[in-house]
Design an enzyme around this catalytic site. Structure first.
Site, mmCIF file in Angstrom:
data_model
loop_
_atom_site.group_PDB
_atom_site.id
_atom_site.type_symbol
_atom_site.label_atom_id
_atom_site.label_comp_id
_atom_site.label_asym_id
_atom_site.label_seq_id
_atom_site.Cartn_x
_atom_site.Cartn_y
_atom_site.Cartn_z
ATOM 1 N N ASP A 1 -27.835 -25.548 1.172
ATOM 2 C CA ASP A 1 -28.897 -25.075 0.293
ATOM 3 C C ASP A 1 -29.312 -23.739 0.897
ATOM 4 O O ASP A 1 -30.015 -23.701 1.911
ATOM 5 C CB ASP A 1 -30.071 -26.058 0.282
ATOM 6 C CG ASP A 1 -31.121 -25.641 -0.738
ATOM 7 O OD1 ASP A 1 -31.337 -24.423 -0.881
ATOM 8 O OD2 ASP A 1 -31.709 -26.521 -1.379
ATOM 9 N N HIS A 2 -28.835 -22.659 0.297
ATOM 10 C CA HIS A 2 -28.968 -21.369 0.993
ATOM 11 C C HIS A 2 -30.432 -20.964 1.174
ATOM 12 O O HIS A 2 -30.737 -20.150 2.043
ATOM 13 C CB HIS A 2 -28.165 -20.271 0.289
ATOM 14 C CG HIS A 2 -28.756 -19.786 -0.976
ATOM 15 N ND1 HIS A 2 -28.460 -20.324 -2.194
ATOM 16 C CD2 HIS A 2 -29.648 -18.798 -1.217
ATOM 17 C CE1 HIS A 2 -29.129 -19.692 -3.126
ATOM 18 N NE2 HIS A 2 -29.874 -18.758 -2.568
ATOM 19 N N HIS B 1 -33.485 -26.171 -4.242
ATOM 20 C CA HIS B 1 -34.130 -25.143 -3.402
ATOM 21 C C HIS B 1 -35.635 -25.370 -3.249
ATOM 22 O O HIS B 1 -36.164 -25.382 -2.139
ATOM 23 C CB HIS B 1 -33.948 -23.757 -4.014
ATOM 24 C CG HIS B 1 -32.522 -23.344 -4.206
ATOM 25 N ND1 HIS B 1 -31.551 -23.614 -3.286
ATOM 26 C CD2 HIS B 1 -31.914 -22.662 -5.207
ATOM 27 C CE1 HIS B 1 -30.402 -23.110 -3.715
ATOM 28 N NE2 HIS B 1 -30.599 -22.539 -4.879
#
Lengths: 312, 498
Positions: B196-197, B259
Site C-alpha cells: 500500500d504505497h 490507502h
C-alpha cells in the site's frame, strides 16, 4: 576592530534584513523557503580555502540546512562579521530554499570573545555542531572556549603528524563528555561496511586473526581506528598492525584468517578486491569527498556507540 | 530511514551502514505496464544511484509483448528518464544498472512462461528472488499458483522467495479471503508483502514519529480533546485513460478501503510496544477491527457517493455507469480512546486541487473569553498533517491581532519538510522496495488488516450496489456532491476545503 564592536544584535538584525531582501527579490516565485535544522560553526585557519569552504557549505546545506557560522581565524587581531545566504532550487521545484550564514574574521587570541559573540548567534533549541577544519585543534587550547557551546565537535586528524597523539586527543575530548567525530573514522565507513558484508555472507566466519598492513613510516589514524574496531568486534581474535612498504601513509591490505583466508587489497583508488578461497570479488570503493564525510557526520547528532566504544 | 534490521554481525554499525539488499533478482510481472514504467524502475534506479543495491542485483521483466533484453532496456531507459522524480538521470550509472535487466516474454496463463522464467533464474543464480505482481488483479491468484507449480515459490536454504502484491487485494471481503487462500497455498504469510504505497510515504511514516516521538501530542490524542478527524485525498485530474479499470473499482474501493483506512489506522492506533513489524501491524490491525461496522440503515446517513459530470463520456466507461468517482464516509472507532469521535474520510477525482491531508480538529476551549472578529466563538485548534503535495505539519491556533483591544485571529505554525531536512525524501516505492528486499514488513499490510478494512466498507459497498444513483451529481472543480457537506453538517461540522 576591538571585539566589543562586533555586536551580535547587529548581526541578527542584518540576518533579518537579509531575509526581507530575499523575500522581496523572489516575490514572484512566492518568496523563498527559509531552511534551518541546526547551527554549524566552522572554524578554519586557512584563509586560502575560503572559496572551497563556501562551496562545500553550499552543497552541505542541501541535506543539512543550518545557520552556518564561519570563523575565519587568520591570526590577525580584530573582529569582523558579515552575513550571507546560500540558496538553491531543489530539482523539479519552483521555490528556492535558502539557508543563512555569518562569516566572522578573528585572531586566535580572540576566541574567548568569539565564544561570547557566538552564544546569542546559535539558533535556540536546535543542535549546534562545531567543525574544526585543519589540525590546529589538536595542539591549541585556544579552541577550548568554543567547545561548551556545541553538542558535537567534528575534527579531521588526517594531517596530524603523530597519529597516536591525534587519537589520544580525540579520546581526551570524548572523555571530557563531549560528542566527538573524527573524519579519519568516517572515511572508514565504506571499508567497514565491506568487512561487515563478508561476515554476513559467511566469507569471514570464525576469524582467529586479523593483520592490517600499512604503508609509510607510521600507521594512519584510520588504521589505528580500524585495528581498535576489529579488536572490539572480535575480542578472541589476534589483531595486529604491521608495516608493509614505504611511501605515503595508508592502509595497504587486510588479512582476515578464519574458515577461509580473506585478503582485502586496493588495486586502485576506486576499487577494493577481496580474495578468498581462490575467488576474487571486486567492489567499488570511491574516495569519499569532504562533503560526503561531513554529510555523514551531520546526520548523526547523538551518541555514536561504535566509535564511542573505540574511544572508551 | 526505518530502524535497521537487527543483526548478529559483530561488525554491525546501524547508525552508519545502509540497510543492505542481499544478492537477489526481482521478477516483475506486468513489466510493460504503467506502474513499472512510472514507479518501479525509477525507484530501483534511484536505489542503485544511492548505491543501496548490490552490483549483482538483477531485474527480470515479463509481459506478453515479444521483446529482446535490449529492447526492454531501451524502453525502461526512456521511462526512467521521463518519470524519475526530484532526481537527475546519470547515463553512466544507467549503463551499468541496465546490464542486469532481462526480459522474458510470455502469457501469464501459459505454463511455458514459468518454465522460461525458471531457466532464466537458474541461469542468473541469485539466491533470493522477489516476485512483483504488477498485473491486472484477476491474474494474482493464477500467477502465484503457476509460480508454485513451477517449483519457484518456496524459500530454500540458499535464500528467500517473496511476493509483492499490488492493490486491490480482492474486490470485497470474500474475494480477498479467497485470494489469501490461493496465495498461502504457495507462499507463507511472512513471504507475502501486500503493498500500500501510502504507507511508504515519508509523511505517513512521520505520523508515527509525530505521535510517539513527542510527549506533547499523545496526551491530547483522544475523545476528550479531539472533536473529529478529517482525512481527504483529492485529485484534480479525472480517470486519465484508466476508465475501464476505474469503473470496476470506484473511489471507495480504489482509495478508501485501502490507502485511507490504513492512514486512519496510523492516526488512531494505540502506541505499539516497539517499532517492530509485528507490533506496528498488530496495532493497525486492532484499530481496523475496532472500526464500527455500519448497519444497512445507517449507510445512507454515514456515506455519500458521487460521480463527476463528464465521467460517463470518458473512454472505456459505460454511458450509464454507476461508478463512484467521489466517496465520503463517516467512521467511528469502538474503543475507549475514540468512542463517539467521527472520522470523516473522502476521496474524489476532478476536485479543485490535488491534496492529501489529515486534519485533527480539537474541541473548543471550555469557556469562551474571546470572540472572533465576526462576533462568533473563535474557531477551534486544528492540527493538519499534510501528506502531499507540500509535506509538513501545521497547527492552527489563535493569536492577538496587534494593536489596541483584544481582537483574535487564527494563525498557523508550520513545519515544512523541505525547510528542516533539505531537498529530497525517498519515494514511497523506494522505501517499500528496499523494505521487502531486507525483509522488513512494517509498512506492508497483513492479511488480517486487509480483511478488517474490507469488513469496514462492506455495508457501504453492498448498499451502493443495490442502489441506483442519480449520477452525475457534482461538477468538476467542486468539492463533490452537496450531500457530502450535509453529512458533516448533521453533526455540526464542516469540511476543511483548504
Amino acid at each position: 576592530m576591538p571585539a566589543t564592536l562586533v555586536d551580535p544584535e547587529k548581526i541578527l538584525k542584518d540576518l533579518r534584513k537579509l531575509w526581507l531582501d530575499l523575500g522581496r527579490e523572489n516575490e514572484v516565485a512566492g518568496g523563498v523557503l527559509r531552511a534551518c535544522g541546526m547551527t554549524l560553526v566552522v572554524a578554519t585557519d586557512n584563509a586560502a580555502d575560503m572559496d572551497e569552504l563556501r562551496h562545500l557549505l553550499g552543497v552541505l546545506m542541501h541535506n543539512h540546512p543550518a545557520r552556518a557560522i564561519v570563523l575565519k581565524l587568520d591570526g590577525k587581531a580584530g573582529l569582523n562579521a558579515t552575513v550571507f545566504s546560500q540558496c538553491w532550487m531543489p530539482f523539479g521545484k519552483h521555490q528556492q530554499i535558502c539557508a543563512e550564514g555569518v562569516e566572522i574574521s578573528a585572531g586566535f587570541s580572540e576566541l574567548t570573545h568569539v565564544a561570547q559573540l557566538l552564544l546569542p548567534l546559535i539558533v535556540s533549541d536546535l543542535p549546534a555542531v562545531l567543525w574544526c577544519r585543519g589540525p590546529r585543534i589538536f595542539s591549541d587550547r585556544a579552541f577550548d572556549p568554543l567547545l561548551p557551546l556545541v553538542q558535537k565537535i567534528i575534527v579531521d586528524s588526517a594531517t596530524v603528524p603523530d597519529p597516536y597523539a591525534a587519537v589520544a586527543a580525540v579520546r581526551d575530548l570524548r572523555q571530557q563528555g563531549r560528542l566527538v567525530a573524527d573524519l579519519s573514522w568516517t572515511k572508514l565507513t565504506g571499508l567497514r561496511e565491506l568487512i561487515a558484508s563478508l561476515f554476513d555472507e559467511g566469507t569471514a566466519s570464525n576469524i582467529s586473526s586479523v593483520r592490517i598492513f600499512y604503508g609509510g613510516d607510521a600507521p594512519t589514524v584510520s588504521a589505528l581506528y580500524l585495528s581498535d574496531w576489529m579488536r572490539r568486534a572480535l575480542p578472541d581474535a589476534e589483531v595486529t598492525l604491521e608495516q608493509r612498504g614505504e611511501g605515503t601513509r595508508s592502509i595497504r591490505s587486510i588479512v582476515l584468517v578464519g574458515d577461509c583466508e580473506a585478503i582485502l587489497t586496493r588495486p586502485d583508488k576506486a576499487t577494493m578486491e577481496v580474495h578468498c578461497g581462490g575467488r576474487t570479488r571486486r567492489s567499488s570503493m570511491v574516495l569519499v569527498s569532504e562533503e560526503t564525510l561531513m554529510s555523514e557526520e551531520l546526520s548523526i547528532l547523538g551518541p555514536d556507540p561504535v566509535f564511542d566504544r573505540i574511544l572508551a | 530511514m526505518l530502524k535497521p534490521v537487527a543483526s548478529n554481525n559483530p561488525f554491525a554499525d546501524p547508525l552508519r551502514f545502509d540497510r543492505r539488499v542481499p544478492e537477489c533478482a526481482i521478477v516483475i510481472f506486468g513489466a510493460n505496464g504503467d506502474l513499472t514504467k512510472r514507479k518501479l524502475l525509477p525507484a530501483l534506479y534511484r536505489l542503485a544511484y544511492e548505491r543501496r543495491l548490490p552490483d549483482s542485483f538483477a531485474i527480470v521483466g515479463n509481459s506478453r509483448t515479444a521483446m529482446t533484453d535490449d529492447a526492454f532496456r531501451e524502453k525502461m531507459h526512456e521511462s526512467v528518464k521521463q518519470f524519475l522524480e526530484d532526481s537527475p538521470f546519470d547515463e553512466d550509472l544507467w549503463s551499468s544498472f541496465s546490464r542486469n535487466i532481462y526480459y522474458v516474454a510470455g502469457d501469464l496463463n501459459d505454463a511455458k512462461l514459468y518454465a522460461d522464467l525458471k531457466t532464466k533464474l537458474d541461469e542468473l543464480n541469485r539466491p533470493n528472488v522477489l516476485y512483483y505482481l504488477s498485473t491486472q488483479p484477476s491474474y494474482y491468484g493464477p500467477v502465484v499458483e503457476a509460480i508454485g507449480a513451477a517449483g519457484m515459490g518456496r524459500s530454500t536454504e540458499k535464500g528467500w522467495h517473496r511476493v509483492v502484491i499490488e492493490k486491490p487485494f480482492g474486490h470485497d471481503l470474500d474475494s480477498a479471503r479467497a485470494l489469501n487462500a490461493r496465495v498461502h497455498s504457495v507462499f507463507p504469510e511472512e513471504a507475502v508483502f501486500r503493498i500500500d504505497h501510502y504507507l511508504g510515504k515519508e509523511t505517513v511514516q512521520n505520523i508515527v514519529a509525530f505521535r510517539f516521538g513527542n510527549g506533547i501530542f499523545e496526551p491530547l490524542w483522544n475523545r476528550r480533546y479531539v472533536n473529529h478527524v478529517q482525512i481527504t485525498a483529492a485529485e484534480s485530474i479525472g480517470v486519465e485513460g484508466r476508465g475501464a479499470y476505474y469503473q470496476e473499482a470506484g473511489a471507495l474501493r480504489d482509495m478508501i478501503q485501502n490507502h485511507l483506512l490504513q492512514v486512519m489506522a496510523t492516526v488512531a492506533m494505540e502506541p505499539p510496544a516497539a517499532f517492530e513489524p509485528d507490533s506496528m501491524r498488530d496495532e493497525r490491525a486492532k484499530l481496523l477491527r475496532s472500526v464500527k461496522i455500519m448497519k444497512p440503515e445507517e449507510v445512507g446517513f454515514h456515506s455519500v457517493a458521487g460521480q463527476y459530470r463528464g465521467f460517463r463520456e470518458e473512454q472505456g466507461v459505460d454511458p450509464n455507469s454507476q461508478t463512484n468517482t467521489f466517496a465520503a464516509a463517516t467512521f467511528f472507532v469502538d474503543n475507549w480512546r475514540w468512542a463517539g469521535v467521527p472520522f470523516y474520510i473522502r476521496s474524489g477525482k476532478k476536485l479543485p486541487k490535488r491534496t492529501t491531508d489529515i486534519a485533527i480538529q480539537f474541541n473548543s476551549a471550555p469557556h469562551t473569553l474571546f470572540m472572533s472578529e465576526d462576533g462568533r466563538p473563535p474557531r477551534p485548534n486544528l492540527l493538519i498533517l499534510r501528506i502531499q503535495p507540500e509535506e509538513g505539519i501545521s497547527l492552527r491556533f489563535l493569536s492577538k491581532y496587534p494593536g489596541a483591544g483584544m481582537r483574535l485571529r487564527p494563525v498557523s505554525m508550520d513545519f515544512n519538510y523541505g525547510s528542516s531536512f533539505g531537498e529530497r525524501s525517498p519515494s514511497a516505492y523506494e522505501t517499500l522496495l528496499m523494505d521487502v528486499m531486507v525483509g522488513d514488513a512494517t509498512l506492508y499490510t497483513r492479511q488480517d488488516m486487509v480483511e478488517a478494512s474490507w469488513k469496514a466498507v462492506t455495508p457501504i459497498l453492498e448498499s451502493w450496489t443495490e442502489r441506483t444513483f442519480d449520477f452525475p451529481n457534482y461538477d468538476p472543480g467542486t468539492w463533490g456532491p452537496a450531500e457530502s457537506d450535509a453529512m458533516l453538517a448533521r453533526n455540526g461540522h464542516k469540511w476543511r476545503n483548504g
